[in-house]
Design an enzyme around this catalytic site. Structure first.
Site, PDB file in Angstrom:
ATOM      1  N   CYS A 106      57.359 -23.031  -0.715  1.00 50.08           N
ATOM      2  CA  CYS A 106      56.138 -22.662  -1.346  1.00 50.08           C
ATOM      3  C   CYS A 106      56.513 -21.716  -2.563  1.00 50.08           C
ATOM      4  CB  CYS A 106      55.325 -21.935  -0.322  1.00 50.08           C
ATOM      5  SG  CYS A 106      53.452 -21.712  -0.880  1.00 50.08           S
ATOM      6  N   ARG A 115      57.191 -20.381   4.563  1.00 50.73           N
ATOM      7  CA  ARG A 115      56.260 -21.052   5.277  1.00 50.73           C
ATOM      8  C   ARG A 115      56.455 -21.936   6.193  1.00 50.73           C
ATOM      9  NH1 ARG A 115      51.184 -21.794   1.263  1.00 50.73           N
ATOM     10  NH2 ARG A 115      49.870 -21.528   3.149  1.00 50.73           N
ATOM     11  N   PRO A 116      57.139 -21.641   7.248  1.00 55.31           N
ATOM     12  CA  PRO A 116      57.463 -22.469   8.325  1.00 55.31           C
ATOM     13  C   PRO A 116      56.483 -23.397   9.069  1.00 55.31           C
ATOM     14  CG  PRO A 116      57.665 -20.469   9.064  1.00 55.31           C
ATOM     15  CD  PRO A 116      57.192 -20.446   7.527  1.00 55.31           C
ATOM     16  N   VAL A 117      56.653 -24.426   9.876  1.00 55.65           N
ATOM     17  CA  VAL A 117      55.769 -25.129  10.558  1.00 55.65           C
ATOM     18  C   VAL A 117      56.202 -25.374  12.145  1.00 55.65           C
ATOM     19  CG1 VAL A 117      54.779 -26.588   8.775  1.00 55.65           C
ATOM     20  CG2 VAL A 117      56.870 -27.328   9.998  1.00 55.65           C
ATOM     21  N   ASP A 118      57.074 -24.141  12.388  1.00 59.03           N
ATOM     22  CA  ASP A 118      57.604 -24.523  13.616  1.00 59.03           C
ATOM     23  C   ASP A 118      56.583 -24.330  14.847  1.00 59.03           C
ATOM     24  OD1 ASP A 118      57.458 -21.931  12.555  1.00 59.03           O
ATOM     25  OD2 ASP A 118      58.235 -20.922  14.485  1.00 59.03           O
ATOM     26  N   LEU A 119      55.572 -23.419  14.502  1.00 61.23           N
ATOM     27  CA  LEU A 119      54.537 -23.288  15.640  1.00 61.23           C
ATOM     28  C   LEU A 119      53.662 -24.673  15.976  1.00 61.23           C
ATOM     29  CD1 LEU A 119      52.855 -19.807  14.488  1.00 61.23           C
ATOM     30  CD2 LEU A 119      54.394 -20.408  16.410  1.00 61.23           C
ATOM     31  N   ARG A 124      43.456 -26.239  -8.322  1.00 62.08           N
ATOM     32  CA  ARG A 124      43.489 -26.446  -6.818  1.00 62.08           C
ATOM     33  C   ARG A 124      42.655 -25.786  -6.039  1.00 62.08           C
ATOM     34  NH1 ARG A 124      48.987 -25.366  -4.241  1.00 62.08           N
ATOM     35  NH2 ARG A 124      47.618 -26.203  -2.485  1.00 62.08           N
ATOM     36  N   LYS A 169      37.209 -24.244   0.155  1.00 59.32           N
ATOM     37  CA  LYS A 169      38.428 -25.377   0.005  1.00 59.32           C
ATOM     38  C   LYS A 169      39.038 -25.299   1.585  1.00 59.32           C
ATOM     39  CE  LYS A 169      42.359 -23.547  -1.702  1.00 59.32           C
ATOM     40  NZ  LYS A 169      43.503 -24.308  -0.637  1.00 59.32           N
ATOM     41  N   ASN A 170      39.481 -24.048   1.964  1.00 65.22           N
ATOM     42  CA  ASN A 170      40.120 -24.199   3.327  1.00 65.22           C
ATOM     43  C   ASN A 170      39.341 -24.541   4.432  1.00 65.22           C
ATOM     44  OD1 ASN A 170      42.333 -23.129   1.792  1.00 65.22           O
ATOM     45  ND2 ASN A 170      42.506 -20.969   2.549  1.00 65.22           N
ATOM     46  N   ASP A 198      44.616 -13.840   0.968  1.00 60.90           N
ATOM     47  CA  ASP A 198      43.997 -14.507  -0.265  1.00 60.90           C
ATOM     48  C   ASP A 198      43.368 -13.576  -1.158  1.00 60.90           C
ATOM     49  OD1 ASP A 198      45.409 -16.789   0.724  1.00 60.90           O
ATOM     50  OD2 ASP A 198      43.585 -17.720   1.415  1.00 60.90           O
ATOM     51  N   ARG A 213      50.460 -28.247   1.020  1.00 58.81           N
ATOM     52  CA  ARG A 213      50.671 -28.085   2.452  1.00 58.81           C
ATOM     53  C   ARG A 213      49.927 -28.550   3.600  1.00 58.81           C
ATOM     54  NH1 ARG A 213      54.261 -24.673   4.767  1.00 58.81           N
ATOM     55  NH2 ARG A 213      53.152 -24.134   6.339  1.00 58.81           N
TER      56      ARG A 213
END
Ligand code: UD1
Length: 434
Positions: free
Chosen positions: A123, A128-132, A411, A22-23, A317, A99
Site C-alpha cells: 500500500c 498492511r498485513p492480513v495475518d489477523l 476512490r 465508503k468504508n 483517516d 485491499r
C-alpha cells in the site's frame, strides 16, 4: 489522467452534503453475498471503490446494479442478486486495486465453505498485513493454503466452528472478515479486542437484519451465535464520517470569520469523541443539530496536538487533513500516528507548498504559519486521504494548486469538485499527460 486545479483564497460557505460511507458500503456489499436472495443497499456512494467491489462480486456470479435513490440528496441504491454464486474467487487484477476486496475471503467462506482470494499487495503507506484475517479463519477451522499469491481456504466437513479469537492490534478489516465467516458457523464465536468503529457496527446491524445473532456491536467484545441461514434484506448505509470530518476541517480553514458552512446528511456521533474534542479545542465553533453540523469561520485557529487510535479515538483517516488545518494555527502542534505509523506521504508535498512540517518517527511536528499563506504548485496524490489533504491545502494556498493523479481521490470522495464548487470554491478537473 485527471488533475484538480484549485484557485486558492475563495470563501467556502453555504452547504455541503455528506454521501454514504465508503468504508461501510464495502462490507455491506460483502454481507449481501451471505443472503440467498436479492439485497438492496440504499445510500450507496457513487465511488470508484464501490464500482471496483461491484466487479469483484460479479466474478462470483452475483448480479449487481445501481439505481437512483428516491431521495434526491442521497447517492444511489445498489441491488445485489446473490442467488447464483458459483465461482469462489477474487482475482488479483481486482484485489490489487483495492485491499477491501479481501472481504471476499470471509464472505465466500461463509456462503460457500471455500474461497480463493488474491493476497492484497502493499500500500502507499506501510505493509498492511492480513495475518489477523488468516489466523481468525484458521481458528474457525478453515484449512488455509497459499497458492501463487492466492489464499485458498476450505471449511471442514460439517462447516466452520465458532471459536474465541483475540485481535492484536484491533483491526477493522479482520473483525469484519471473521464476522462474515462466523455468522453461519456452528456454535459461538467471541471476538476480543474487536473493532468498535461505526463501520463495523452498521455492518453488524445489517447482518442482524439478515437474521444473524450478534451481541456487543460498538464494543470491543463481539459475540456471534451462528445461524443456519441468512436472508436477503433492504438496508440503508450510514453517512461517511470521514467526509464529514474533512468538510469540518475545510470550513475551519476556508470559511471567512463569522460566516458559516452547513454540512447536511451527517452522523456526527460516528466521528468519535476525540475528534470532536480536539476540534472544539481549536476554537472553531460548530453546532450539531441532528444530522446537520454548522461550522463558523474564525480569525485564528489554536494549535491542537492529536494522536490517532481506534474508535472512539482520533481517526487515522483524518490526520492528514488535520495537519493542513494545523498549518493555519497560531503555533506548533504534533500529529502522532499509532495505527499506521508511517502514513505521512502528504507531508513532503505540503512542505513544497510552504508548510513547516517535520517528520520524527511516527509523528509530524507542524509549525503553524499563522497569517502566512501556503503557495500553490503541482502536488502529487499518493493515497486517498493524502490527496484530499492536498485539496484542502489548495483552498488556502496563494495561486493555483494542481493536485495530480486525482484517481486516488475518486476512490473515496464523491463528486468532490462539484460539491466544493457549489460552496464557493474555484476548482476544475483537467486531463493531463504524465
Ligand atoms: C480500515 C479502513 C481504513 C482505515 C483503517 C484504520 C476500510 C476499507 N479501510 O482499513 O480507511 O485507515 O481501517 O481505521 O474500511 N493489522 C495487522 N494485521 C492484520 C490486519 C491489520 O497487523 O491482519 C494492523 C494494521 O497494520 C494496522 C492496524 O492493524 O496497524 C489497523 O488496521 P485495520 O483496522 O485492519 O485497517 P483496514 O481494515 O485495512
Amino acid at each position: 489522467m485527471d488533475k484538480l486545479v484549485i484557485r486558492g483564497g475563495n470563501p467556502l460557505k453555504g452547504r455541503l452534503h455528506v454521501g454514504g460511507s465508503k468504508n461501510t458500503a464495502l462490507p455491506l456489499m460483502a454481507a449481501a453475498l451471505l443472503g440467498d436472495g436479492v439485497t438492496t443497499i440504499h445510500n450507496a456512494p457513487v465511488l470508484q471503490d464501490v464500482f471496483t467491489f461491484a466487479n469483484v462480486l460479479r466474478v462470483t456470479g452475483a448480479r449487481v446494479r445501481f439505481e437512483p435513490d428516491s431521495d434526491a440528496n442521497s447517492p444511489d441504491s445498489m441491488v445485489i442478486d446473490a442467488r447464483n454464486i458459483d465461482h469462489v474467487e477474487a482475482p488479483y487484477d481486482l484485489v490489487k486495486k483495492m485491499r477491501a476486496s479481501f472481504y471476499m475471503f470471509g464472505a465466500l467462506l461463509g456462503r460457500c465453505g471455500k474461497a480463493r482470494v488474491s493476497l492484497p499487495g502493499g500500500c502507499a503507506w506501510g505493509p498492511r498485513p492480513v495475518d489477523l484475517h488468516l489466523k481468525g479463519m484458521e481458528a474457525l477451522g478453515a484449512e488455509i493454503t497459499m497458492d501463487q499469491g492466492y489464499v485458498v481456504a476450505k471449511a471442514p466437513a460439517g462447516g466452520l466452528n465458532g471459536a474465541h479469537i483475540r485481535f492484536e492490534p484491533s483491526s477493522v478489516g479482520a473483525t469484519i472478515n471473521v464476522m462474515l465467516a462466523a455468522a453461519t458457523a456452528n456454535g459461538t464465536t467471541v471476538l476480543d479486542n474487536a473493532a468498535a468503529e461505526p463501520d463495523v457496527m452498521v455492518f453488524g446491524n445489517m447482518l442482524q437484519a439478515m437474521g444473524a445473532q450478534i451481541e456487543g456491536l460498538g464494543t470491543t467484545t463481539i459475540t456471534i451465535e451462528g445461524v443456519d441461514k441468512l436472508n436477503a434484506v433492504e438496508f440503508t448505509n450510514c453517512p461517511d464520517r470521514i467526509e464529514l470530518g474533512t468538510y469540518m476541517i475545510a470550513a475551519a480553514i476556508a470559511t471567512p470569520p463569522g460566516e458559516t458552512l452547513t454540512i447536511t446528511g451527517a452522523e456526527p456521533d460516528h466521528l468519535g469523541e476525540e475528534f470532536l474534542t480536539a476540534f472544539r479545542q481549536t476554537g472553531v465553533p460548530f453546532d450539531i443539530d441532528g444530522s446537520t453540523v454548522t461550522v463558523t469561520g474564525v480569525e485564528s485557529i489554536q494549535p491542537v496536538s492529536i494522536t490517532t487510535s481506534p474508535y472512539p479515538g482520533f481517526p487515522t483517516d483524518l490526520q492528514a487533513q488535520w495537519s493542513v488545518m494545523m498549518t493555519r494555527a497560531t503555533g506548533a502542534s504534533s500529529i502522532t500516528e499509532t495505527v499506521y505509523t508511517d502514513r505521512f506521504k502528504h507531508i513532503p508535498e505540503l512542505n513544497r507548498m510552504g508548510a513547516g512540517c517535520r517528520i520524527e518517527d511516527n509523528a509530524v511536528l507542524v509549525q503553524g504559519l499563522n497569517d502566512q499563506s501556503l503557495q500553490g504548485t503541482n502536488v502529487m496524490s499518493t493515497d486517498l486521504r493524502a490527496s484530499v489533504s492536498l485539496v484542502l491545502a489548495g483552498l488556502i494556498a496563494e495561486g493555483e494548486t494542481h493536485v495530480l493523479r486525482v484517481y486516488h481521490l475518486d476512490r473515496g470522495y464523491e463528486n468532490l469538485e462539484g460539491k466544493l464548487a457549489g460552496a464557493g470554491i474555484d476548482v476544475r478537473r483537467e486531463e493531463y499527460q504524465e
